[in-house]
Design a protein around this motif. Structure first.
Motif, PDB file in Angstrom:
ATOM      1  N   THR A  99       7.276  -0.566   0.982  1.00 53.49           N
ATOM      2  CA  THR A  99       8.025  -0.595   2.237  1.00 53.49           C
ATOM      3  C   THR A  99       8.458  -2.025   2.512  1.00 53.49           C
ATOM      4  OG1 THR A  99       6.784   1.263   3.151  1.00 53.49           O
ATOM      5  CG2 THR A  99       7.932  -0.146   4.721  1.00 53.49           C
ATOM      6  N   GLN A 101       0.803  -1.213   0.000  1.00 58.47           N
ATOM      7  CA  GLN A 101       0.000   0.000   0.000  1.00 58.47           C
ATOM      8  C   GLN A 101       0.842   1.273   0.000  1.00 58.47           C
ATOM      9  OE1 GLN A 101      -0.460  -2.554   2.026  1.00 58.47           O
ATOM     10  NE2 GLN A 101      -2.588  -3.164   2.010  1.00 58.47           N
ATOM     11  N   THR A 102       2.133   1.150   0.255  1.00 55.45           N
ATOM     12  CA  THR A 102       3.001   2.329   0.286  1.00 55.45           C
ATOM     13  C   THR A 102       3.741   2.458  -1.037  1.00 55.45           C
ATOM     14  OG1 THR A 102       4.824   1.070   1.262  1.00 55.45           O
ATOM     15  CG2 THR A 102       3.315   2.162   2.781  1.00 55.45           C
ATOM     16  N   GLN A 103       4.010   3.689  -1.436  1.00 52.66           N
ATOM     17  CA  GLN A 103       4.768   3.942  -2.661  1.00 52.66           C
ATOM     18  C   GLN A 103       5.983   4.772  -2.313  1.00 52.66           C
ATOM     19  OE1 GLN A 103       4.243   2.558  -5.557  1.00 52.66           O
ATOM     20  NE2 GLN A 103       2.461   1.504  -4.727  1.00 52.66           N
TER      21      GLN A 103
END
Length: 98
Positions: A83, A78-80
């Motif tokens: 992670t 969900q992280t860009q």
């Protein structure tokens, strides 16, 4: 780093509960940047620490009784950018009287 106590079952003998136990700890190591290098460096340092850590406080042991029982690579999508995460499960020998 996030540290979680997963379980700490007590050890018993005929005479009653012993002060020693193996605590199962989970270390979640979150990386930064766009690769896993940071998390891998922290995981290596943690493994070296556990190799020499004596939580039992019992002199005369020929080796430390800490065991790494799991080592996984993960990622949080969900992280860009992604992670990176390393999760290390360890059984750490401890002594309540120390």
């Amino acid at each position: 780093i996030v540290v979680r106590l997963i379980s700490d079952p007590r050890t018993y003998a005929v005479s009653g509960r012993l002060p020693t136990s193996f605590a199962r700890m989970q270390f979640e190591i979150y990386g930064t940047g766009n690769d896993s290098q940071n998390a891998d460096l922290v995981a290596t340092a943690l493994q070296k620490f556990l190799d020499g850590f004596a939580g039992g406080g019992i002199t005369g042991l020929s080796q430390q009784s800490n065991l790494i029982v799991g080592d996984r690579d993960l990622g949080i999508a969900q992280t860009q950018p992604l992670t990176y995460m390393r999760v290390i499960d360890a059984m750490i020998f401890s002594n309540d009287t120390v």
